[in-house]
Design a protein around this motif. Structure first.
Motif, PDB file in Angstrom:
ATOM      1  N   SER A 217       0.863  -1.187   0.000  1.00  0.00           N
ATOM      2  CA  SER A 217       0.000   0.000   0.000  1.00  0.00           C
ATOM      3  C   SER A 217       0.893   1.229   0.000  1.00  0.00           C
ATOM      4  CB  SER A 217      -0.872   0.039   1.257  1.00  0.00           C
ATOM      5  OG  SER A 217      -1.744  -1.054   1.277  1.00  0.00           O
ATOM      6  N   ARG A 232      11.688  10.814   1.279  1.00  0.00           N
ATOM      7  CA  ARG A 232      12.570  10.474   2.396  1.00  0.00           C
ATOM      8  C   ARG A 232      14.002  10.374   1.892  1.00  0.00           C
ATOM      9  NH1 ARG A 232       8.431  11.416   4.393  1.00  0.00           N
ATOM     10  NH2 ARG A 232       7.217  10.232   5.932  1.00  0.00           N
ATOM     11  N   ARG A 296      -1.095   7.749   5.542  1.00  0.00           N
ATOM     12  CA  ARG A 296      -0.932   7.142   6.867  1.00  0.00           C
ATOM     13  C   ARG A 296      -0.864   8.273   7.887  1.00  0.00           C
ATOM     14  NH1 ARG A 296       4.308   3.369   8.012  1.00  0.00           N
ATOM     15  NH2 ARG A 296       5.415   5.348   7.681  1.00  0.00           N
ATOM     16  N   ASP A 299       2.348  10.674   9.039  1.00  0.00           N
ATOM     17  CA  ASP A 299       3.448  10.779   8.069  1.00  0.00           C
ATOM     18  C   ASP A 299       3.692  12.233   7.704  1.00  0.00           C
ATOM     19  OD1 ASP A 299       4.427   8.259   7.701  1.00  0.00           O
ATOM     20  OD2 ASP A 299       3.134   7.767   5.997  1.00  0.00           O
TER      21      ASP A 299
END
Ligand code: UD1
Length: 338
Positions: A217, A232, A296, A299
């Motif tokens: 996901s 990131r 999410r 995040d």
């Protein structure tokens, strides 16, 4: 020279033990195996030709920590990895995280304060910056209110060390703020071994690639980034391990400018979730089954390091790209599923 590595059987710990032994340090590992496996010792031995000393010990048992330092008075440096690290679990069980991550840190520091000279390296995290206002993130970016008890333990840990160093000139410490560690040793002997369903992106990708998980996901594609997915700074675990050795040597050789210092450890390059998937597809030659789902909670949009301080002051620089690190992560995944 003897170095204690707490959590030395874990993902980053084991790679650091290898780099320490390669540089001739005598290593003693403490690990409670709560999220690791004693077989990792064989992997370390296969790579370095040497099995480190190892004691199965729960650092929450204060008298056992005292007893350990009594028996190992020749320990000159400590690299402290042992900690719980699942963000979601920390929200469910805050006291477990404060006890595991803060209580144990205090016990170790108390022992180090009794020594004539001690060097201490702490596993911190870029999580202390929260969503930073400016990219790339420098070490003087403000520490934001923690999003989780886990993140709070990293912030509090840094403060506890800083406060202790202020009144303890014999103690020298460095906190390394990791960005997103990934990959596995090039030998294929050690790597990441998440228990249960992985929470982090890279092990989830490789487990999906090998067929252990049906589908990845992707948490949101509506972020204000070029492809809509979060950004990131993925740092190869061997590069990260080497940063610990360099930081420890700085303290042992008295090269530090203050007795408490902080460094970012990242590559300086931001990669999106979709770019991470593409690099997996390239190194594996497989299509990854993934779907876009909701964001999410908790995040942040983007986090990547300004590594100037580590480059200049530590003389350390990440050498591996995301693709190279992904290749080793994939070799490792295939090996452990054999
Ligand atoms: C997380 C923690 C961080 C901790 C680090 C340890 C949060 C908010 N942060 O960082 O404090 O230090 O782990 O490694 O939990 N992703 C997916 N699908 C997945 C898994 C992840 O799309 O199944 C995405 C995430 O939305 C994120 C990126 O991949 O954009 C990286 O996620 P992850 O590996 O969990 O690391 P962080 O959240 O950056």
């Amino acid at each position: 020279m003897k170095v204690l590595v707490t959590g030395g059987l874990g993902f980053i710990g084991s790679h650091t033990v290898v780099e320490l032994q390669n540089k001739g340090f005598d290593v003693v590992i403490i690990d409670d195996c709560s999220n690791s496996d004693e077989n990792v010792l064989d992997g370390i031995q296969a790579i370095t030709g040497k099995k480190p000393l190892y004691e199965k010990l729960d650092l929450k048992e204060k008298h056992k920590v005292e007893d350990f330092f009594q028996r190992h008075q020749d320990v000159e440096g400590v690299i402290h990895f042992a900690a719980s690290k699942a963000v979601g679990e920390s929200v469910e069980k805050p006291l477990l995280y404060y006890e595991n991550n803060i209580g144990t840190l205090v016990y170790i520091l108390k022992e180090l304060c009794n020594k004539n000279k001690a060097s201490f390296i702490f596993s911190s995290s870029c999580t202390v910056y929260g969503q930073a206002d400016k990219m790339p993130i420098t070490e003087d970016a403000p520490v934001k209110v923690a999003e989780s008890p886990y993140g709070n333990t990293k912030q509090m840990g840094e403060e506890i060390i800083s406060d202790t160093c202020k009144v303890t000139p014999s103690l020298n410490a460095i906190a390394l703020r990791y960005f997103n560690p990934m990959g596995a040793h090039p030998s294929g002997e050690i790597g990441e071994l998440p228990k249960g369903v992985p929470q982090n992106l890279v092990p989830f990708i490789t487990q999906t690639g090998i067929g252990l998980r049906q589908e990845l996901s992707v948490f949101g594609d509506d972020y204000p980034t070029p492809d809509g997915t979060c950004i990131r700074d993925y740092i190869y675990v061997v590069d990260l391990a080497k940063a610990h050795v360099v930081a420890l040597e700085r303290l042992l050789n008295g090269k530090n400018e203050a007795n408490y210092e902080v460094f970012n450890v990242g590559t300086g390059t931001g990669s999106s979730v979709l770019e991470a998937i593409q690099s997996f597809e390239k190194v594996s030659g497989r299509k990854l089954n993934y779907k876009i789902v909701d964001r999410r909670p908790g995040d942040i949009t983007s986090a990547y390091a300004d590594t100037t301080k580590a480059n200049k002051v530590l003389g350390w620089k990440a050498e591996y790209t995301l693709e190279e690190a992904m290749n080793y992560a994939w070799i490792w995944e295939q090996k452990i599923r054999d």
